[in-house]
Design a protein around this motif. Structure first.
Motif, PDB file in Angstrom:
ATOM      1  N   SER A 191     102.491   6.730  27.073  1.00 43.19           N
ATOM      2  CA  SER A 191     101.406   6.381  27.988  1.00 43.19           C
ATOM      3  C   SER A 191     100.185   5.997  27.157  1.00 43.19           C
ATOM      4  O   SER A 191     100.031   6.446  26.024  1.00 43.19           O
ATOM      5  CB  SER A 191     101.086   7.544  28.933  1.00 43.19           C
ATOM      6  OG  SER A 191     100.759   8.700  28.224  1.00 43.19           O
TER       7      SER A 191
ATOM      8  N   ILE B  39     102.031   6.115  48.736  1.00 41.12           N
ATOM      9  CA  ILE B  39     100.857   6.795  48.191  1.00 41.12           C
ATOM     10  C   ILE B  39     100.373   7.793  49.240  1.00 41.12           C
ATOM     11  O   ILE B  39      99.996   7.421  50.352  1.00 41.12           O
ATOM     12  CB  ILE B  39      99.740   5.795  47.824  1.00 41.12           C
ATOM     13  CG1 ILE B  39     100.242   4.844  46.736  1.00 41.12           C
ATOM     14  CG2 ILE B  39      98.500   6.551  47.341  1.00 41.12           C
ATOM     15  CD1 ILE B  39      99.248   3.783  46.331  1.00 41.12           C
TER      16      ILE B  39
ATOM     17  N   ASP C 280      97.831  11.124  49.732  1.00 36.99           N
ATOM     18  CA  ASP C 280      96.702  11.855  49.137  1.00 36.99           C
ATOM     19  C   ASP C 280      96.405  11.371  47.713  1.00 36.99           C
ATOM     20  O   ASP C 280      96.146  12.168  46.796  1.00 36.99           O
ATOM     21  CB  ASP C 280      96.986  13.367  49.125  1.00 36.99           C
ATOM     22  CG  ASP C 280      97.126  13.932  50.529  1.00 36.99           C
ATOM     23  OD1 ASP C 280      96.515  13.345  51.456  1.00 36.99           O
ATOM     24  OD2 ASP C 280      97.849  14.928  50.694  1.00 36.99           O
ATOM     25  N   GLY C 281      96.502  10.082  47.523  1.00 34.67           N
ATOM     26  CA  GLY C 281      96.131   9.499  46.235  1.00 34.67           C
ATOM     27  C   GLY C 281      97.191   9.614  45.158  1.00 34.67           C
ATOM     28  O   GLY C 281      96.951   9.232  44.004  1.00 34.67           O
ATOM     29  N   ARG C 282      98.359  10.165  45.522  1.00 33.63           N
ATOM     30  CA  ARG C 282      99.418  10.330  44.508  1.00 33.63           C
ATOM     31  C   ARG C 282     100.667   9.572  44.930  1.00 33.63           C
ATOM     32  O   ARG C 282     100.979   9.486  46.115  1.00 33.63           O
ATOM     33  CB  ARG C 282      99.776  11.826  44.347  1.00 33.63           C
ATOM     34  CG  ARG C 282      98.630  12.626  43.733  1.00 33.63           C
ATOM     35  CD  ARG C 282      98.722  14.095  44.103  1.00 33.63           C
ATOM     36  NE  ARG C 282      99.938  14.732  43.632  1.00 33.63           N
ATOM     37  CZ  ARG C 282      99.974  15.870  42.939  1.00 33.63           C
ATOM     38  NH1 ARG C 282      98.853  16.502  42.632  1.00 33.63           N
ATOM     39  NH2 ARG C 282     101.109  16.392  42.564  1.00 33.63           N
ATOM     40  N   PHE C 283     101.384   9.029  43.929  1.00 35.19           N
ATOM     41  CA  PHE C 283     102.670   8.405  44.233  1.00 35.19           C
ATOM     42  C   PHE C 283     103.637   9.514  44.631  1.00 35.19           C
ATOM     43  O   PHE C 283     103.845  10.477  43.884  1.00 35.19           O
ATOM     44  CB  PHE C 283     103.203   7.636  43.024  1.00 35.19           C
ATOM     45  CG  PHE C 283     104.539   6.988  43.306  1.00 35.19           C
ATOM     46  CD1 PHE C 283     104.614   5.884  44.138  1.00 35.19           C
ATOM     47  CD2 PHE C 283     105.713   7.488  42.765  1.00 35.19           C
ATOM     48  CE1 PHE C 283     105.839   5.284  44.423  1.00 35.19           C
ATOM     49  CE2 PHE C 283     106.940   6.901  43.036  1.00 35.19           C
ATOM     50  CZ  PHE C 283     107.002   5.797  43.870  1.00 35.19           C
ATOM     51  N   ASP C 284     104.234   9.395  45.819  1.00 30.66           N
ATOM     52  CA  ASP C 284     105.060  10.469  46.371  1.00 30.66           C
ATOM     53  C   ASP C 284     106.523  10.264  45.940  1.00 30.66           C
ATOM     54  O   ASP C 284     107.305   9.578  46.604  1.00 30.66           O
ATOM     55  CB  ASP C 284     104.946  10.470  47.897  1.00 30.66           C
ATOM     56  CG  ASP C 284     105.530  11.730  48.517  1.00 30.66           C
ATOM     57  OD1 ASP C 284     106.454  12.330  47.910  1.00 30.66           O
ATOM     58  OD2 ASP C 284     105.071  12.114  49.608  1.00 30.66           O
ATOM     59  N   THR C 285     106.867  10.881  44.814  1.00 32.19           N
ATOM     60  CA  THR C 285     108.200  10.714  44.232  1.00 32.19           C
ATOM     61  C   THR C 285     109.290  11.172  45.194  1.00 32.19           C
ATOM     62  O   THR C 285     110.317  10.500  45.347  1.00 32.19           O
ATOM     63  CB  THR C 285     108.293  11.496  42.906  1.00 32.19           C
ATOM     64  OG1 THR C 285     107.351  10.935  41.985  1.00 32.19           O
ATOM     65  CG2 THR C 285     109.679  11.408  42.293  1.00 32.19           C
TER      66      THR C 285
ATOM     67  N   GLU D  54     106.053  22.134  41.254  1.00 37.17           N
ATOM     68  CA  GLU D  54     104.978  22.037  40.275  1.00 37.17           C
ATOM     69  C   GLU D  54     104.982  23.229  39.337  1.00 37.17           C
ATOM     70  O   GLU D  54     105.233  24.360  39.766  1.00 37.17           O
ATOM     71  CB  GLU D  54     103.642  21.998  41.044  1.00 37.17           C
ATOM     72  CG  GLU D  54     102.479  21.540  40.226  1.00 37.17           C
ATOM     73  CD  GLU D  54     101.206  21.409  41.089  1.00 37.17           C
ATOM     74  OE1 GLU D  54     100.792  20.277  41.331  1.00 37.17           O
ATOM     75  OE2 GLU D  54     100.663  22.435  41.505  1.00 37.17           O
TER      76      GLU D  54
ATOM     77  N   ARG E  29     102.397  24.460  36.061  1.00 34.10           N
ATOM     78  CA  ARG E  29     101.237  24.093  35.238  1.00 34.10           C
ATOM     79  C   ARG E  29     101.482  24.450  33.778  1.00 34.10           C
ATOM     80  O   ARG E  29     102.056  25.495  33.484  1.00 34.10           O
ATOM     81  CB  ARG E  29      99.994  24.843  35.717  1.00 34.10           C
ATOM     82  CG  ARG E  29      99.676  24.633  37.172  1.00 34.10           C
ATOM     83  CD  ARG E  29      98.667  23.538  37.345  1.00 34.10           C
ATOM     84  NE  ARG E  29      98.590  23.163  38.758  1.00 34.10           N
ATOM     85  CZ  ARG E  29      97.525  22.618  39.318  1.00 34.10           C
ATOM     86  NH1 ARG E  29      96.450  22.412  38.599  1.00 34.10           N
ATOM     87  NH2 ARG E  29      97.535  22.271  40.575  1.00 34.10           N
TER      88      ARG E  29
END
Ligand SMILES: Cc1cc2nc3c(=O)[nH]c(=O)nc-3n(C[C@H](O)[C@H](O)[C@H](O)COP(=O)(O)O)c2cc1C
Length: 198
Positions: free
Chosen positions: A50, A164, A166-171, A193, A195
């Motif tokens: 990245s 998309i 909530d602003g995230r790409f929904d895998t 998730e 952390r």
């Protein structure tokens, strides 16, 4: 069991691809020298970096996708999903150079904006890439393998708005398809998730 890679094993099939699994599928769109669109799936595929975002795929023999990516200096990646599984598989047919594999697989082409090669319009996400590296892999003895590795830098990103959330790409909503061994596939239908420490 244990076996050395250069010795025979008594399994009916080579388990390598089932061990390094699941692998994402690089669904690679290119244009040939005459500008005819080509599409093919490659599971020897990975995100490599990245900033800059880089992806790579490798080909057993110099197939149309790596040759076009080398000669035209660009390719697209489209996310292969459960909904597109049949079309993805159809696009792996060995058609002659110059056959439009988007049309043969019943797929509409999405128009790239920075490069010329098309992508799969109905895929939840697609990346436009410029080819950075093209190399033939050599083995531990320095011998040529007839395996070709292509690395591209992402120059543009397409995401269908419905993926998309909530602003995230929904895998999980996209349900990406991945390749395991033998004739096996796996689908991501759930994500969770964890952390990192610190
Ligand atoms: C899911 C899937 C993954 C594949 N992965 C690879 C791969 O990593 N390397 C390869 O050489 N062929 C792979 N193939 C076979 C190619 O897709 C097939 O040879 C195709 O005709 C290549 O198309 P092209 O010549 O238009 O690039 C795969 C096929 C499928 C269905």
């Amino acid at each position: 069991m244990f076996y050395r890679a250069d010795e025979a094993h008594d399994l009916p099939f080579d388990p390598f691809k089932a061990i390094v699994a699941p692998r994402p599928i690089g669904w690679i769109g290119t244009l040939n020298a005459d500008g005819v669109p080509n599409l093919g799936p490659y599971s020897f595929f990975a995100a490599l970096s990245s900033r800059p975002h880089m992806i790579g795929f490798s080909s057993e023999g110099l197939k149309h996708s790596p040759r076009n990516a080398r000669d035209r200096g660009e390719f697209t990646f489209s996310l292969a999903t459960l909904a597109l599984a049949g079309a993805m598989n159809a696009s792996s047919a060995s058609l002659p150079d110059g056959a439009n594999e988007f049309a043969a697989a019943g797929l509409e082409m999405g128009r790239s904006r920075v490069i010329a090669a098309p992508f799969v319009r109905d895929s939840p996400a697609a990346l436009e890439c410029k080819t950075v590296h093209f190399m033939e892999l050599t083995d531990i003895n320095g011998r040529a393998t007839d395996r070709f590795f292509i690395v591209g830098q992402v120059v543009a990103v397409h995401i269908r708005d419905e993926f998309i959330v909530d602003g995230r790409f929904d895998t999980a909503r996209a349900q990406p398809l991945s390749r395991a061994g033998y004739q096996d596939y796996a689908t991501v239908a759930e994500v969770w998730e964890m952390r990192r420490p610190g």
